[in-house]
Design a protein around this motif. Sequence first.
Motif, mmCIF file in Angstrom:
data_model
loop_
_atom_site.group_PDB
_atom_site.id
_atom_site.type_symbol
_atom_site.label_atom_id
_atom_site.label_comp_id
_atom_site.label_asym_id
_atom_site.label_seq_id
_atom_site.Cartn_x
_atom_site.Cartn_y
_atom_site.Cartn_z
ATOM 1 N N GLU A 140 0.826 -1.207 0.000
ATOM 2 C CA GLU A 140 0.000 0.000 0.000
ATOM 3 C C GLU A 140 0.862 1.260 0.000
ATOM 4 O O GLU A 140 0.547 2.238 -0.674
ATOM 5 C CB GLU A 140 -0.942 -0.001 1.213
ATOM 6 C CG GLU A 140 -2.065 -1.003 1.096
ATOM 7 C CD GLU A 140 -2.927 -1.079 2.358
ATOM 8 O OE1 GLU A 140 -2.732 -0.269 3.297
ATOM 9 O OE2 GLU A 140 -3.792 -1.963 2.399
ATOM 10 N N LEU A 141 1.948 1.218 0.743
ATOM 11 C CA LEU A 141 2.850 2.368 0.817
ATOM 12 C C LEU A 141 3.478 2.662 -0.549
ATOM 13 O O LEU A 141 3.513 3.810 -0.990
ATOM 14 C CB LEU A 141 3.934 2.100 1.862
ATOM 15 C CG LEU A 141 4.810 3.252 2.278
ATOM 16 C CD1 LEU A 141 3.979 4.382 2.886
ATOM 17 C CD2 LEU A 141 5.849 2.784 3.295
ATOM 18 N N VAL A 142 3.931 1.623 -1.231
ATOM 19 C CA VAL A 142 4.535 1.808 -2.553
ATOM 20 C C VAL A 142 3.479 2.283 -3.559
ATOM 21 O O VAL A 142 3.737 3.182 -4.362
ATOM 22 C CB VAL A 142 5.235 0.516 -3.030
ATOM 23 C CG1 VAL A 142 5.656 0.621 -4.490
ATOM 24 C CG2 VAL A 142 6.442 0.223 -2.147
ATOM 25 N N ALA A 143 2.283 1.719 -3.497
ATOM 26 C CA ALA A 143 1.211 2.147 -4.406
ATOM 27 C C ALA A 143 0.874 3.616 -4.165
ATOM 28 O O ALA A 143 0.717 4.390 -5.112
ATOM 29 C CB ALA A 143 -0.024 1.272 -4.212
ATOM 30 N N GLU A 144 0.787 4.006 -2.900
ATOM 31 C CA GLU A 144 0.494 5.403 -2.563
ATOM 32 C C GLU A 144 1.616 6.330 -3.026
ATOM 33 O O GLU A 144 1.368 7.418 -3.545
ATOM 34 C CB GLU A 144 0.295 5.534 -1.052
ATOM 35 C CG GLU A 144 -0.161 6.898 -0.619
ATOM 36 C CD GLU A 144 -0.411 6.968 0.877
ATOM 37 O OE1 GLU A 144 -0.252 8.069 1.427
ATOM 38 O OE2 GLU A 144 -0.759 5.940 1.490
ATOM 39 N N LEU A 145 2.853 5.879 -2.876
ATOM 40 C CA LEU A 145 4.002 6.670 -3.313
ATOM 41 C C LEU A 145 3.898 6.994 -4.797
ATOM 42 O O LEU A 145 4.060 8.138 -5.210
ATOM 43 C CB LEU A 145 5.300 5.915 -3.021
ATOM 44 C CG LEU A 145 6.580 6.514 -3.596
ATOM 45 C CD1 LEU A 145 6.890 7.850 -2.930
ATOM 46 C CD2 LEU A 145 7.737 5.540 -3.419
ATOM 47 N N PHE A 146 3.589 6.006 -5.607
ATOM 48 C CA PHE A 146 3.567 6.220 -7.051
ATOM 49 C C PHE A 146 2.286 6.889 -7.543
ATOM 50 O O PHE A 146 2.210 7.292 -8.692
ATOM 51 C CB PHE A 146 3.906 4.939 -7.802
ATOM 52 C CG PHE A 146 5.368 4.626 -7.670
ATOM 53 C CD1 PHE A 146 6.311 5.388 -8.351
ATOM 54 C CD2 PHE A 146 5.814 3.632 -6.826
ATOM 55 C CE1 PHE A 146 7.666 5.152 -8.212
ATOM 56 C CE2 PHE A 146 7.169 3.383 -6.684
ATOM 57 C CZ PHE A 146 8.104 4.141 -7.370
ATOM 58 N N ARG A 147 1.307 7.059 -6.671
ATOM 59 C CA ARG A 147 0.136 7.879 -7.010
ATOM 60 C C ARG A 147 0.389 9.346 -6.668
ATOM 61 O O ARG A 147 -0.369 10.221 -7.060
ATOM 62 C CB ARG A 147 -1.095 7.403 -6.222
ATOM 63 C CG ARG A 147 -1.755 6.163 -6.770
ATOM 64 C CD ARG A 147 -3.123 5.916 -6.152
ATOM 65 N NE ARG A 147 -3.117 5.881 -4.698
ATOM 66 C CZ ARG A 147 -2.962 4.795 -3.949
ATOM 67 N NH1 ARG A 147 -2.781 3.621 -4.518
ATOM 68 N NH2 ARG A 147 -2.983 4.870 -2.626
ATOM 69 N N SER A 148 1.462 9.607 -5.942
ATOM 70 C CA SER A 148 1.724 10.978 -5.494
ATOM 71 C C SER A 148 2.222 11.848 -6.641
ATOM 72 O O SER A 148 2.656 11.359 -7.685
ATOM 73 C CB SER A 148 2.739 10.987 -4.351
ATOM 74 O OG SER A 148 4.019 10.645 -4.820
#
Length: 132
Positions: A95-103
């Motif tokens: 989830e953290l990596v997915a959120e990072l790349f949505r930023s």
Amino acid sequence: IDLAPSEAMRLSQCVEALASCGFDVISLSGSSVGVRSVPGSLVPSGVEPLLRGVASSEDSDADLRSRLLDELAASMSCRAAVKMHHPLTQREMEELVAELFRSEQPYACPHGRPIVLKMEDRDLERRFGRSG
């Protein structure tokens, strides 16, 4: 905080902009200033560098206020960030990596420090003693 006379003068001109962001800065003797309060989101070690930056800036009050709010947001982000050696579950990591790349800016933190590094195969091989 001990400042140069010109910095103390500049900081005294910014008292209202600082106050609107949660700072209470007062003039002391000479070119020293006292800090009675700061926004709760600001990391204590960031107070002096931030005020020194304000004291040396030539920003308008509106630009200064915007810059201060950006700094405070960056400080809040760092406080809320997952710290090194903090255990995460597999799902939390994904989830953290997915959120990072949505930023908007996935390659650097709000302070500009890199988050993602590119390493070539030869770099990994060299680090594991496999070069040659």
